[in-house]
Structures are given as C-alpha cells and as structure tokens.
Motif scaffolding. Structure first.
Motif, PDB file in Angstrom:
ATOM      1  N   GLU A  49       0.812  -1.222   0.000  1.00 35.22           N
ATOM      2  CA  GLU A  49       0.000   0.000   0.000  1.00 35.22           C
ATOM      3  C   GLU A  49       0.839   1.263   0.000  1.00 35.22           C
ATOM      4  O   GLU A  49       0.330   2.359  -0.247  1.00 35.22           O
ATOM      5  N   VAL A  50       2.123   1.133   0.264  1.00 31.80           N
ATOM      6  CA  VAL A  50       3.032   2.288   0.267  1.00 31.80           C
ATOM      7  C   VAL A  50       3.660   2.429  -1.109  1.00 31.80           C
ATOM      8  O   VAL A  50       4.362   1.546  -1.577  1.00 31.80           O
ATOM      9  N   ARG A  51       3.409   3.531  -1.767  1.00 25.95           N
ATOM     10  CA  ARG A  51       3.888   3.735  -3.136  1.00 25.95           C
ATOM     11  C   ARG A  51       4.977   4.812  -3.221  1.00 25.95           C
ATOM     12  O   ARG A  51       5.634   4.950  -4.248  1.00 25.95           O
ATOM     13  N   ALA A  52       5.175   5.551  -2.150  1.00 30.14           N
ATOM     14  CA  ALA A  52       6.257   6.529  -2.063  1.00 30.14           C
ATOM     15  C   ALA A  52       6.525   6.782  -0.587  1.00 30.14           C
ATOM     16  O   ALA A  52       5.636   6.621   0.254  1.00 30.14           O
ATOM     17  N   VAL A  53       7.762   7.174  -0.280  1.00 30.29           N
ATOM     18  CA  VAL A  53       8.172   7.382   1.113  1.00 30.29           C
ATOM     19  C   VAL A  53       8.788   8.774   1.248  1.00 30.29           C
ATOM     20  O   VAL A  53       9.541   9.215   0.375  1.00 30.29           O
ATOM     21  N   VAL A  54       8.455   9.449   2.333  1.00 29.26           N
ATOM     22  CA  VAL A  54       9.050  10.736   2.676  1.00 29.26           C
ATOM     23  C   VAL A  54       9.814  10.584   3.977  1.00 29.26           C
ATOM     24  O   VAL A  54       9.301  10.012   4.944  1.00 29.26           O
ATOM     25  N   LEU A  55      11.037  11.107   4.007  1.00 34.38           N
ATOM     26  CA  LEU A  55      11.836  11.133   5.229  1.00 34.38           C
ATOM     27  C   LEU A  55      12.069  12.585   5.606  1.00 34.38           C
ATOM     28  O   LEU A  55      12.552  13.381   4.785  1.00 34.38           O
ATOM     29  N   THR A  56      11.716  12.958   6.841  1.00 36.88           N
ATOM     30  CA  THR A  56      11.880  14.336   7.286  1.00 36.88           C
ATOM     31  C   THR A  56      12.172  14.366   8.776  1.00 36.88           C
ATOM     32  O   THR A  56      12.278  13.319   9.416  1.00 36.88           O
ATOM     33  N   GLY A  57      12.324  15.570   9.320  1.00 32.33           N
ATOM     34  CA  GLY A  57      12.624  15.718  10.734  1.00 32.33           C
ATOM     35  C   GLY A  57      11.618  16.614  11.427  1.00 32.33           C
ATOM     36  O   GLY A  57      10.997  17.475  10.802  1.00 32.33           O
ATOM     37  N   ALA A  58      11.467  16.411  12.730  1.00 33.98           N
ATOM     38  CA  ALA A  58      10.597  17.269  13.531  1.00 33.98           C
ATOM     39  C   ALA A  58      11.384  18.477  14.026  1.00 33.98           C
ATOM     40  O   ALA A  58      12.596  18.406  14.240  1.00 33.98           O
ATOM     41  N   GLY A  59      10.689  19.589  14.199  1.00 33.96           N
ATOM     42  CA  GLY A  59      11.338  20.776  14.729  1.00 33.96           C
ATOM     43  C   GLY A  59      12.162  21.513  13.693  1.00 33.96           C
ATOM     44  O   GLY A  59      11.832  21.533  12.507  1.00 33.96           O
ATOM     45  N   LYS A  60      13.274  22.090  14.128  1.00 30.16           N
ATOM     46  CA  LYS A  60      14.062  22.972  13.274  1.00 30.16           C
ATOM     47  C   LYS A  60      15.165  22.273  12.499  1.00 30.16           C
ATOM     48  O   LYS A  60      15.814  22.906  11.661  1.00 30.16           O
ATOM     49  N   ALA A  61      15.413  20.988  12.766  1.00 31.40           N
ATOM     50  CA  ALA A  61      16.502  20.277  12.101  1.00 31.40           C
ATOM     51  C   ALA A  61      15.974  19.064  11.355  1.00 31.40           C
ATOM     52  O   ALA A  61      14.953  18.480  11.734  1.00 31.40           O
ATOM     53  N   PHE A  62      16.689  18.704  10.306  1.00 29.50           N
ATOM     54  CA  PHE A  62      16.412  17.431   9.623  1.00 29.50           C
ATOM     55  C   PHE A  62      17.041  16.302  10.440  1.00 29.50           C
ATOM     56  O   PHE A  62      16.343  15.434  10.952  1.00 29.50           O
ATOM     57  N   CYS A  63      18.356  16.343  10.594  1.00 28.84           N
ATOM     58  CA  CYS A  63      19.043  15.350  11.411  1.00 28.84           C
ATOM     59  C   CYS A  63      20.486  15.785  11.612  1.00 28.84           C
ATOM     60  O   CYS A  63      21.197  16.052  10.636  1.00 28.84           O
ATOM     61  N   ILE A 105      11.721  10.420  -0.880  1.00 29.53           N
ATOM     62  CA  ILE A 105      11.956  11.859  -0.900  1.00 29.53           C
ATOM     63  C   ILE A 105      12.477  12.301   0.452  1.00 29.53           C
ATOM     64  O   ILE A 105      11.878  11.982   1.492  1.00 29.53           O
ATOM     65  N   ALA A 106      13.576  13.038   0.467  1.00 24.51           N
ATOM     66  CA  ALA A 106      14.031  13.691   1.691  1.00 24.51           C
ATOM     67  C   ALA A 106      13.466  15.104   1.713  1.00 24.51           C
ATOM     68  O   ALA A 106      13.744  15.894   0.809  1.00 24.51           O
ATOM     69  N   ALA A 107      12.653  15.399   2.718  1.00 23.24           N
ATOM     70  CA  ALA A 107      12.154  16.758   2.928  1.00 23.24           C
ATOM     71  C   ALA A 107      13.052  17.375   3.989  1.00 23.24           C
ATOM     72  O   ALA A 107      12.835  17.206   5.193  1.00 23.24           O
ATOM     73  N   VAL A 108      14.078  18.089   3.538  1.00 22.72           N
ATOM     74  CA  VAL A 108      15.129  18.578   4.433  1.00 22.72           C
ATOM     75  C   VAL A 108      14.666  19.904   5.029  1.00 22.72           C
ATOM     76  O   VAL A 108      14.805  20.961   4.425  1.00 22.72           O
ATOM     77  N   ASN A 109      14.124  19.819   6.222  1.00 25.33           N
ATOM     78  CA  ASN A 109      13.458  20.954   6.851  1.00 25.33           C
ATOM     79  C   ASN A 109      14.382  21.856   7.650  1.00 25.33           C
ATOM     80  O   ASN A 109      13.949  22.870   8.192  1.00 25.33           O
ATOM     81  N   GLY A 110      15.662  21.488   7.728  1.00 22.12           N
ATOM     82  CA  GLY A 110      16.625  22.280   8.480  1.00 22.12           C
ATOM     83  C   GLY A 110      18.000  21.667   8.328  1.00 22.12           C
ATOM     84  O   GLY A 110      18.243  20.899   7.388  1.00 22.12           O
ATOM     85  N   PRO A 111      18.921  21.952   9.236  1.00 22.40           N
ATOM     86  CA  PRO A 111      20.278  21.425   9.122  1.00 22.40           C
ATOM     87  C   PRO A 111      20.324  19.899   9.033  1.00 22.40           C
ATOM     88  O   PRO A 111      19.589  19.200   9.731  1.00 22.40           O
ATOM     89  N   ALA A 112      21.218  19.418   8.164  1.00 19.28           N
ATOM     90  CA  ALA A 112      21.454  17.982   7.998  1.00 19.28           C
ATOM     91  C   ALA A 112      22.960  17.776   8.058  1.00 19.28           C
ATOM     92  O   ALA A 112      23.694  18.330   7.235  1.00 19.28           O
TER      93      ALA A 112
END
Length: 264
Positions: A49-63, A105-112
């Motif tokens: 049932e999963v056809r695409a994956v997103v990886l992201t971080g909570a808060g101000k940083a990605f990781c 997909i990497a949704a880079v929401n802050g510093p990585a």
C-alpha cells in the motif's frame, strides 16, 4: 504512536512519511532511533500500500547525525556498540533507502549533518527548506565518512566538491545546494510540507513498477560500462513493456485521457 516516539509514521494517499522525532536533540541518531528507522524503512519497502516514502525531521533540524552524547558515553563504558553502529545501523539504513523499489523523498526541513546529511543524499529526491544546510561533519570529530556519503555525494556534486566538503567540513546552505545540484528544489520553510506532499502524491499516483526499475538501472549504470548499461536497459525495458501500467499508459495516450497506474 505518541508524541514521545522517536520516529513518527503517517500514511496518506499511498505516501508513508517517516519523521525523525528527537527535536530537542536536533533529531540526532541514538541507538533507539536508528533501530526504529531501519525497521520502518524495511516495512515501507515491503508494504504494497506504500507507493512513495518521505523522510523528514521534527522541529528545526532534519538530522544532526550521530548522537555524540550517547556515543561518548558508550565509549567510556567500554561498550563496543559505537564501533559496530556503521555495520549494524548506518549501512543497512542507506542500503534500504537506495534499493527500495519505490521513490524516497528527503524533505530537508533544516540542518542535515553527518549521517543525517548522508541519509538525504541516499534518497531519490531532496526538497529543501530555505533554512536547510548540509554539513559533512566527519573529519571534525576525527572520523571518515559513513552512511554511503563517500559514494552518494560525489555522484551528486562531483569528486572535487565532495572532497572539499569532506576535508574542510564547510556547511552548504540551501541556495548553494541548489546551485550544486545537491537538492532539486528550495522553498520557504512554511511551504516545505505542502510542496513535499504534492510531489510525493504525484509519485505515488504514478507507475511505481517503472520507478523501481528506473532506480535499479541507474544503480547498475553508475558502476558499468556503456555496453553493460545498454544491456541492463534492455532487460528493464523488456520487463516493463509487459506490465499493466505500460499498457494503460499507451491506451490512455491514444484515448486522450489521464492514465490510472496500479503499480503492476
């Protein structure tokens, strides 16, 4: 799943979003998070049932990469876990991302930084918030690259720039990352989540069986001669020509309608 979980999972319209959730520690990677992320990626890879994956971080940083507080504590205790984390955690995580038969997909929401940046490099697409930056922090702590960064980064931006970033430990901001081709798009911080949803939904509605083969043949071609790449393309094209998605796409084109892909 609770707000205290180190990894959050959410499903919508065929897209599974995995959110690293240690915001107070800039989503740095302790053993618990690494184990949870590896298990979640493997589950997503297998879930029909999963056809695409997103990886992201909570808060101000990605990781922020490895959790150095946990790391130094384990070193002082005499535990050999820090010496085994590459083979136990980082290598399998990156291998699962790269070989997953669906787009990531990497949704880079802050510093990585460090392994966190390397996880983003391993993804198929990288969308970045304007506040994002990328840092190869390994040399600064007396280590070499891991999590596949030596393989992925130079393929994204070239050997010379990859060497510079590895040796000097210079942070690359979102605008420079876009110029380098390290990310495919930069948006305002408050627009990243919605833009990611749009791109992920587009991929999830697409011919996912073809996406899997595209990833496979690109991986083969990256380490092949021209003749080997041509042969790999032939195998892939022959297999895809017999899929229901291909027939649907051709029929939809002739009928001047939008195709409905089923990933078969």
């Amino acid at each position: 799943m609770t707000a205290d979980d180190v990894l959050l999972t959410a499903d919508a319209d065929g897209v599974r979003t995995l959110t690293l959730n240690r915001p107070k520690a800039y989503n740095s990677l302790n053993v618990e998070l690494k184990e949870r992320l590896l298990a979640a990626l493997r589950e997503a890879a297998e879930a029909s049932e999963v056809r695409a994956v997103v990886l992201t971080g909570a808060g101000k940083a990605f990781c922020a990469g490895q959790d150095l507080k946990e790391h130094v504590g384990l070193l002082h205790s005499g535990d050999d876990a820090p010496l085994r984390t590459v083979v136990l955690h980082y290598n399998p995580i990156v291998r699962t991302i790269v070989t997953m038969p669906k787009p990531v997909i990497a949704a880079v929401n802050g510093p990585a930084a460090g392994a966190g940046a390397a996880f983003a490099y391993a993804c198929d697409l990288r969308l970045a918030a304007a506040s994002a930056n990328f840092l190869m922090a390994f040399a600064g702590v007396g280590l070499g690259p891991d999590s596949g960064a030596s393989w992925t980064l130079q393929r994204l931006i070239g050997h010379g720039r990859a060497t510079e970033l590895m040796l000097l430990g210079r942070a690359v901001d979102a605008a420079e990352a876009l110029r380098y081709g390290l990310v495919s798009e930069v948006v305002r911080d408050d627009e990243l989540a919605e833009r990611t949803r749009t791109v992920a939904a587009q991929l999830a509605a697409g011919p996912t069986v073809a996406y899997a083969k595209i990833k496979e043949v690109l991986g083969t071609a990256a380490a092949s001669s021209l003749e080997e790449a041509l042969a790999a393309e032939d195998v892939v094209q022959t297999a895809l020509a017999s899929t229901a998605d291909h027939r649907e796409a051709v029929e939809a084109f002739v009928a001047k309608r939008k195709p409905e892909f089923r990933g078969k």
